[in-house]
Write a protein that holds these residues in place. Structure first.
Motif, PDB file in Angstrom:
ATOM      1  N   SER A 571     -23.140 -16.477  29.201  1.00 56.35           N
ATOM      2  CA  SER A 571     -21.698 -16.578  29.365  1.00 56.35           C
ATOM      3  C   SER A 571     -21.413 -16.779  30.845  1.00 56.35           C
ATOM      4  N   THR A 572     -20.503 -17.696  31.169  1.00 54.81           N
ATOM      5  CA  THR A 572     -20.191 -17.989  32.563  1.00 54.81           C
ATOM      6  C   THR A 572     -19.034 -17.120  33.041  1.00 54.81           C
ATOM      7  N   ALA A 573     -18.805 -17.117  34.358  1.00 57.87           N
ATOM      8  CA  ALA A 573     -17.691 -16.358  34.929  1.00 57.87           C
ATOM      9  C   ALA A 573     -16.350 -16.868  34.416  1.00 57.87           C
ATOM     10  N   ALA A 574     -16.281 -18.134  34.048  1.00 55.79           N
ATOM     11  CA  ALA A 574     -15.035 -18.690  33.522  1.00 55.79           C
ATOM     12  C   ALA A 574     -14.623 -18.022  32.216  1.00 55.79           C
ATOM     13  N   LEU A 575     -15.611 -17.401  31.539  1.00 53.50           N
ATOM     14  CA  LEU A 575     -15.331 -16.737  30.271  1.00 53.50           C
ATOM     15  C   LEU A 575     -15.262 -15.220  30.422  1.00 53.50           C
ATOM     16  N   GLY A 576     -15.396 -14.730  31.640  1.00 51.64           N
ATOM     17  CA  GLY A 576     -15.363 -13.286  31.876  1.00 51.64           C
ATOM     18  C   GLY A 576     -16.593 -12.850  32.641  1.00 51.64           C
ATOM     19  N   VAL A 577     -17.315 -11.885  32.090  1.00 53.48           N
ATOM     20  CA  VAL A 577     -18.503 -11.344  32.751  1.00 53.48           C
ATOM     21  C   VAL A 577     -19.668 -12.313  32.594  1.00 53.48           C
ATOM     22  N   VAL A 578     -20.384 -12.571  33.701  1.00 52.16           N
ATOM     23  CA  VAL A 578     -21.557 -13.431  33.644  1.00 52.16           C
ATOM     24  C   VAL A 578     -22.656 -12.736  32.837  1.00 52.16           C
ATOM     25  N   THR A 579     -23.184 -13.458  31.855  1.00 49.78           N
ATOM     26  CA  THR A 579     -24.253 -12.920  31.003  1.00 49.78           C
ATOM     27  C   THR A 579     -25.350 -13.965  30.885  1.00 49.78           C
ATOM     28  N   ASN A 580     -26.591 -13.509  30.996  1.00 51.13           N
ATOM     29  CA  ASN A 580     -27.742 -14.379  30.758  1.00 51.13           C
ATOM     30  C   ASN A 580     -28.881 -13.465  30.319  1.00 51.13           C
ATOM     31  N   GLN A 581     -28.986 -13.244  29.008  1.00 52.39           N
ATOM     32  CA  GLN A 581     -29.865 -12.191  28.509  1.00 52.39           C
ATOM     33  C   GLN A 581     -30.589 -12.630  27.245  1.00 52.39           C
ATOM     34  N   LEU A 582     -31.883 -12.304  27.192  1.00 51.42           N
ATOM     35  CA  LEU A 582     -32.630 -12.471  25.945  1.00 51.42           C
ATOM     36  C   LEU A 582     -32.270 -11.333  25.001  1.00 51.42           C
ATOM     37  N   ILE A 583     -31.936 -11.681  23.775  1.00 49.54           N
ATOM     38  CA  ILE A 583     -31.588 -10.677  22.772  1.00 49.54           C
ATOM     39  C   ILE A 583     -32.369 -10.955  21.498  1.00 49.54           C
ATOM     40  N   ASN A 584     -32.468  -9.940  20.654  1.00 50.48           N
ATOM     41  CA  ASN A 584     -33.054 -10.108  19.323  1.00 50.48           C
ATOM     42  C   ASN A 584     -31.923 -10.306  18.331  1.00 50.48           C
ATOM     43  N   ALA A 585     -31.873 -11.499  17.735  1.00 49.35           N
ATOM     44  CA  ALA A 585     -30.720 -11.880  16.923  1.00 49.35           C
ATOM     45  C   ALA A 585     -30.755 -11.299  15.511  1.00 49.35           C
ATOM     46  N   GLY A 586     -31.933 -10.921  15.018  1.00 47.99           N
ATOM     47  CA  GLY A 586     -32.048 -10.462  13.640  1.00 47.99           C
ATOM     48  C   GLY A 586     -33.071 -11.287  12.894  1.00 47.99           C
ATOM     49  N   LYS A 587     -32.796 -11.585  11.623  1.00 46.18           N
ATOM     50  CA  LYS A 587     -33.729 -12.338  10.802  1.00 46.18           C
ATOM     51  C   LYS A 587     -33.282 -13.792  10.667  1.00 46.18           C
ATOM     52  N   ALA A 588     -34.271 -14.677  10.646  1.00 48.24           N
ATOM     53  CA  ALA A 588     -33.974 -16.104  10.556  1.00 48.24           C
ATOM     54  C   ALA A 588     -35.108 -16.795   9.811  1.00 48.24           C
ATOM     55  N   ALA A 589     -34.904 -18.067   9.519  1.00 52.71           N
ATOM     56  CA  ALA A 589     -35.927 -18.831   8.797  1.00 52.71           C
ATOM     57  C   ALA A 589     -35.802 -20.305   9.147  1.00 52.71           C
ATOM     58  N   SER A 590     -36.933 -20.989   9.077  1.00 53.49           N
ATOM     59  CA  SER A 590     -36.935 -22.453   9.156  1.00 53.49           C
ATOM     60  C   SER A 590     -37.921 -22.967   8.127  1.00 53.49           C
ATOM     61  N   TRP A 591     -37.589 -24.095   7.524  1.00 50.35           N
ATOM     62  CA  TRP A 591     -38.483 -24.664   6.523  1.00 50.35           C
ATOM     63  C   TRP A 591     -38.333 -26.180   6.512  1.00 50.35           C
ATOM     64  N   GLY A 592     -39.350 -26.839   6.006  1.00 47.43           N
ATOM     65  CA  GLY A 592     -39.295 -28.292   5.983  1.00 47.43           C
ATOM     66  C   GLY A 592     -40.612 -28.910   5.573  1.00 47.43           C
ATOM     67  N   GLY A 593     -40.728 -30.192   5.843  1.00 43.77           N
ATOM     68  CA  GLY A 593     -41.928 -30.940   5.485  1.00 43.77           C
ATOM     69  C   GLY A 593     -42.203 -32.024   6.511  1.00 43.77           C
ATOM     70  N   GLU A 594     -43.460 -32.466   6.561  1.00 43.24           N
ATOM     71  CA  GLU A 594     -43.891 -33.486   7.521  1.00 43.24           C
ATOM     72  C   GLU A 594     -44.840 -34.454   6.840  1.00 43.24           C
ATOM     73  N   ALA A 595     -44.789 -35.693   7.253  1.00 49.03           N
ATOM     74  CA  ALA A 595     -45.671 -36.726   6.704  1.00 49.03           C
ATOM     75  C   ALA A 595     -46.167 -37.604   7.848  1.00 49.03           C
ATOM     76  N   GLU A 596     -47.446 -37.992   7.767  1.00 52.27           N
ATOM     77  CA  GLU A 596     -48.046 -38.874   8.762  1.00 52.27           C
ATOM     78  C   GLU A 596     -48.882 -39.935   8.059  1.00 52.27           C
ATOM     79  N   LEU A 597     -48.685 -41.172   8.468  1.00 54.14           N
ATOM     80  CA  LEU A 597     -49.391 -42.309   7.879  1.00 54.14           C
ATOM     81  C   LEU A 597     -50.063 -43.116   8.981  1.00 54.14           C
ATOM     82  N   THR A 598     -51.327 -43.458   8.767  1.00 52.23           N
ATOM     83  CA  THR A 598     -52.018 -44.431   9.618  1.00 52.23           C
ATOM     84  C   THR A 598     -52.599 -45.500   8.708  1.00 52.23           C
ATOM     85  N   LEU A 599     -52.317 -46.752   9.008  1.00 54.03           N
ATOM     86  CA  LEU A 599     -52.721 -47.870   8.160  1.00 54.03           C
ATOM     87  C   LEU A 599     -53.400 -48.926   9.034  1.00 54.03           C
ATOM     88  N   ALA A 600     -54.605 -49.330   8.643  1.00 53.94           N
ATOM     89  CA  ALA A 600     -55.342 -50.392   9.343  1.00 53.94           C
ATOM     90  C   ALA A 600     -55.743 -51.453   8.325  1.00 53.94           C
TER      91      ALA A 600
END
Length: 756
Positions: A571-600
Motif C-alpha cells: 500500500s502506498t502513502a497515497a492510500l494511507g500507511v505505507v505497507t510492504n509485507q509478506l503475508i500468509n493468505a490462507g488456502k489456494a489452488a491452481s490446476w491445469g494441463g500442458e501439451a508439447e509437440l515436436t514434429l520432424a
C-alpha cells in the motif's frame, strides 16, 4: 476438484491407450530418423526425456542457437508451457517468474522456482539474469522437486547446463550488431592444459552494450540500455579412472540503467491532454544509478566407484552486491522512488550418492545452505495533494539463513513395465533477522543526488517534515530466531505401455520456508515471521513417440493444493500507511494441463508446438489486506498474479534444400499469452492484455562448421504491451500516480560467428 481437474487428460490417455499396437508399430520405424532422443539429467541421472516421469521441457544446443536463448526470460511466453517470466523487470539482470501460477511478484524473497547453473543454486533473482555462455542444454522442471535437488523448489526448477572443457583445442568468436547500436561480442577458448585429460580448460568473455530504447525527456538521453560484462571459466581434470574434478567461476558486471517507466498520462503525468501513450518516452529525471555485480565459484567432484555407485560433491560460494535506484513512476515529481543497497553471499554444499541395480535405482543427498543478506534501503512515496510530499521509509536490515536437508528418491521396477517411485525430504531452516528503521510522514521527498545516495544521510539533512502534522518514528528490533522444519514426501507410478507410450502419475509435496521480510518497514512487521507455504501436487502425464518416430507428443495435467500461501501485500502513502509485507493468505489452488509437440516430417523440417491451460483460486483468506485502489478486502474470487489462463507457442525451423557449400536455415516462432494481472489485488488499470509475439531467424553455416552468419528479428510486428505498473488516482501529488512498464520494441540483429 482434483479428480475433476484431471478428467480431460484422463480421456486423452484413454483414447491413446486404446490403440497401443499402432503406436508400437510406428515407433519401431523410428530407426530411419525423425525426432532424436534428448538425454536429460533432471532426475540426477542420464535418461531419455521421453522416459522421465516428470513434466520437463528440454532445449538442446541447436535450438538454443536458433532461438537465441541465453537467459530464463527467453524461455517464457509459450516456449516452455506453464512458465511465465514477464518481459520487463526492475532492472536488466533481475527477473520475477512463476510456474503453474506459483511464483513471486517481488525480486527479494527466495524464489519458489529454483534456478541452477551447473547444479549451483542461485538464491536471489536480483542480478541473476545474464547471458549464460556455452549452453549445452536447458531443462525446465515443473512441479515440486525437493526429493532430487539440494534447495527446496516448491513450484519447479530451471537448470542451465554449460559445456565442459575438452582436450581438443578450439576457439570461437561471435559478433552481433543490430538495433539501437546493439553490440554483443562473445569469445571462447578451449583446450588441453595437461595431456591425457589431466587438465582441460575453457574461458568465455562476453561484452554486450546497446543504446537505450526509451528516451528521458528531462534528461535528454536514452535509457533502458544494456551495459554488461560477463566472464566464465572452467577447469576439468580426470586424474584417475572414474574420477572427474571440475572447477568453475564466473562474474557479471551490470552497468546498464535501471528500468525507466512510461507515464500513462503524457506529458509528465498530466491527465486529460489528449496525447496517446508513447511507450518509448519517460519523464523520469532520475540519473542512471545501477552497479549490480554478481560472482561465484564452484568445485564439483564426481567419483564413479563402480558400476553400481557414483558419488558427487558440489561445493559453491556465490555473492552479489550493488546499489540500484528505482524511479517507479515515470514522471519528474517523486511518487514511488526507492534506493536499494544490498550485499548477499551464500555458501552451499551438496553431496549425492547414486545407485544403479538391476531392479531399482536411487539418489540420496545431503545439502547445506548458508546465506547472509544485508539490505539498506530508502523509499519515498507520495502521499499528499501537492508534489514531493509523502512518506519516507529508511530500513537497514540483516537476514541470516542456515538450512540442512536430507533427501532421496528410489525407483523400484515392480515388473518389466511398471515402476514405483518413493521419495522424501527433510528440511530444517533457521532464520535470524535484525531491522533498523525510520519513517517520516508528511515529509519532503528529494532527488537522490541531494542526499548523495546515502540512506543514513537523508534524515540528517532533512530532520523535520513539511507541517505540524509531520512525524518521525524509529525502531531497532531483533526478531527471535525462528526454525522451520518439514518432511515432504513423493510417491509415483510409471508404466511403459510399449516402446512408444510412457505414462506416469505422482503425488508430491513442496516446502517454501517461512521467515522474516526484508521489506518490512515497521517494528511489529519485522518481528512477525511469515509461515511456510506447503504445496501438494497431484500430477499425471503421458509421453509418446508417433508416426514412425517422426513426432513426440507429451501431455501433463496437475492440481496444486496450497496452504499458507505466501503473497506480498503493498500500500502506498497515497492510500494511507505505507505497507510492504509478506503475508500468509490462507488456502489456494491452481490446476491445469500442458501439451508439447515436436514434429520432424523430413530431415530438413522441424516443427514444435506447446499449449498450457491454468486456473487459479483462493479457497480461503485468513489475513488482512491493506488499503488498495481496487478496494479489495479479500482475495477470494481473484486470480493469482502472473497467471495467464492460456499460453501457446509454436516454432518452425527449415533447412532450405539449395546447392550451397553449407546449410541455409530459416525459422520462426510465435508466443501467445492471454490476459493476466500483475498485482495481488487484480487492479483493473494494471491488467496485462493478451499478447502475441512473432520472431524470425535466417542462418547460413558453412559445411565445415568453421563460420556462420545469421539474422534475427524479435517482436516482428512491434507489439507493445504493459507488463506491470502502478496506480493511485488521488493524494499522489498534483497529478495521479499511474505508470506502466512496456516490453521492448522490435529489434533486428545480424550475427557473424567464426570457429577456429
Amino acid at each position: 476438484m482434483t479428480a475433476h481437474a484431471l478428467l480431460p487428460l484422463g480421456g486423452i490417455i484413454a483414447m491413446a491407450l486404446a490403440c497401443p499396437a499402432w503406436a508400437a508399430e510406428t515407433a519401431n520405424e523410428a530407426d530411419g530418423g525423425g525426432v532424436g532422443d534428448i538425454v536429460v539429467t533432471a532426475q540426477k541421472r542420464a535418461e531419455p526425456l521421453q522416459r522421465t516421469p516428470i513434466a520437463v521441457t528440454a532445449i538442446g544446443g541447436d535450438s538454443i542457437e536458433q532461438l537465441k536463448i541465453s537467459t530464463f526470460r527467453d524461455l517464457s511466453g509459450g516456449r516452455v508451457p506453464g512458465l511465465l517470466a514477464p518481459k520487463r523487470s526492475t532492472a536488466q539482470t533481475t527477473q520475477q517468474y512463476s510456474i503453474r501460477g506459483i511464483g513471486e511478484t517481488d525480486t527479494y524473497p527466495e524464489p519458489a522456482v529454483a534456478v541452477y547453473i551447473d547444479d549451483v543454486y542461485l538464491a536471489r533473482t536480483v542480478g541473476s539474469l545474464y547471458d549464460t555462455p556455452d549452453l549445452e542444454r536447458v531443462e525446465v522442471l515443473r512441479g515440486p522437486q525437493g526429493t532430487l535437488y539440494g534447495r527446496n523448489s516448491s513450484a519447479g526448477a530451471i537448470r542451465f547446463i554449460t559445456k565442459d572443457p575438452t582436450a581438443k583445442p578450439s576457439a570461437s568468436f561471435s559478433a552481433t550488431l543490430g538495433s539501437f547500436r546493439n553490440v554483443d561480442l562473445k569469445a571462447r577458448i578451449n583446450g588441453a592444459i595437461l595431456d591425457d585429460d589431466k587438465l582441460n580448460g575453457a574461458l568465455t568473455v562476453i561484452r554486450h552494450t546497446r543504446r537505450g530504447w526509451q528516451h528521458s525527456v528531462p534528461l535528454n538521453r536514452d535509457v533502458n540500455d544494456t551495459d554488461l560484462t560477463v566472464l566464465r571459466g572452467k577447469l576439468q581434470s580426470k586424474p584417475a579412472p572414474g574420477l572427474t574434478i571440475t572447477l568453475a567461476g564466473d562474474a557479471m558486471f551490470d552497468r546498464a540503467t535501471q528500468s525507466y517507466y512510461t507515464p500513462v498520462n503524457q506529458p509528465d503525468g498530466i491527465p486529460n491532454t489528449g496525447n496517446p501513450i508513447n511507450p518509448d518516452l519517460t519523464w523520469s529525471s532520475t540519473l542512471p544509478y545501477n552497479r549490480t555485480t554478481s560472482y561465484g565459484g564452484s568445485a564439483t567432484v564426481q567419483w564413479e566407484i563402480n558400476q553400481q555407485f557414483t558419488v558427487k560433491s558440489v561445493t559453491a560460494y556465490r555473492g552479489l552486491h550493488g546499489p540500484i535506484y528505482y524511479d517507479n513512476d515515470g514522471v519528474t515529481a517523486i511518487k514511488g522512488d526507492s534506493l536499494a543497497q544490498f550485499w548477499q553471499h551464500q555458501f552451499t554444499q551438496e553431496l549425492n550418492l547414486n545407485g544403479e541395480f538391476d531392479h531399482w535405482n536411487f539418489v540420496a543427498g545431503l545439502y547445506y545452505f548458508s546465506e547472509e543478506f544485508h539490505n539498506h534501503r530508502l523509499s519515498q512515496s507520495a502521499g499528499a495533494a501537492v508534489d514531493n510530499v509523502g512518506t519516507v521509509t529508511h530500513t537497514n536490515n540483516w537476514l541470516n539463513t542456515t538450512a540442512w536437508a536430507l533427501f532421496g528418491q528410489a525407483n523400484i521396477h515392480l515388473t518389466d513395465r511398471l515402476t514405483a517411485t518413493v521419495g522424501g525430504r527433510w528440511t530444517t531452516e533457521l532464520r535470524k533477522f535484525r531491522n533498523i528503521g525510520q519513517t517520516g510522514r508528511s515529509w519532503g521527498l528529494h532527488d537522490p543526488q541531494e542526499w548523495n545516495y546515502d540512506p543514513d544521510y537523508f534524515f540528517l539533512k532533512y530532520p523535520t517534515g513539511t507541517s505540524a502534522a509531520s512525524s518521525l518514528t524509529s525502531f531497532d528490533v531483533t526478531a527471535t530466531p525462528k526454525r522451520f522444519s518439514r518432511f515432504t514426501p513423493k510417491l509415483g507410478l510409471q508404466y511403459d505401455w510399449n516402446k512408444a507410450i510412457f505414462q506416469y502419475v505422482s503425488w508430491s509435496q513442496g516446502f517454501k520456508s517461512g521467515g522474516y521480510d526484508l521489506r518490512s518497514v515497521t517494528a511489529i512487521g519485522s518481528v512477525t515471521p511469515y509461515l511456510p507455504q506447503i504445496t501438494t501436487t497431484y500430477e499425471t502425464g503421458l509421453k509418446t513417440r508417433l508416426f514412425g518416430g517422426k513426432a513426440t507428443f507429451n501431455l501433463a495435467a496437475y492440481y496444486n493444493d496450497i496452504s499458507d500461501f505466501q503473497v506480498r501485500a503493498t500500500s502506498t502513502a497515497a492510500l494511507g500507511v505505507v505497507t510492504n509485507q509478506l503475508i500468509n493468505a490462507g488456502k489456494a489452488a491452481s490446476w491445469g494441463g500442458e501439451a508439447e509437440l515436436t514434429l520432424a516430417p523430413t530431415d530438413n523440417l522441424t516443427i514444435t508446438g506447446s499449449a498450457a491451460y491454468l486456473k487459479t483460486k483462493y479457497r480461503t483468506f485468513t489475513a488482512t489486506l491493506p488499503a488498495n485502489v481496487a478496494g479489495r478486502t479479500t482475495l477470494v474470487g481473484l486470480d493469482f498474479p502472473y497467471a495467464p489462463r492460456w499460453q501457446f507457442g509454436a516454432s518452425v525451423n527449415y533447412r532450405v534444400p539449395v546447392d550451397l557449400p553449407g546449410a541455409l536455415r530459416i525459422g520462426g516462432d510465435v508466443q501467445y499469452e492471454s490476459s493476466r494481472y500483475a498485482d495481488l489485488y487484480n487492479t483493473p488499470q494494471l491488467q496485462v492484455r493478451s499478447q502475441t509475439y512473432v520472431n524470425g531467424t535466417i542462418n547460413f553455416a558453412a559445411d565445415k562448421g568453421n563460420w556462420s552468419i545469421g539474422a534475427n528479428v524479435r517482436n516482428l510486428f512491434n507489439l507493445r504491451r504493459a507488463q506491470f505498473g502502478g496506480y493511485s488516482p488521488t493524494n499522489a501529488g498534483q497529478y495521479p500516480y499511474y505508470y506502466l512498464a512496456y516490453n521492448e520494441p522490435r529489434t533486428f540483429n545480424i550475427t557473424l560467428s567464426k570457429n577456429f
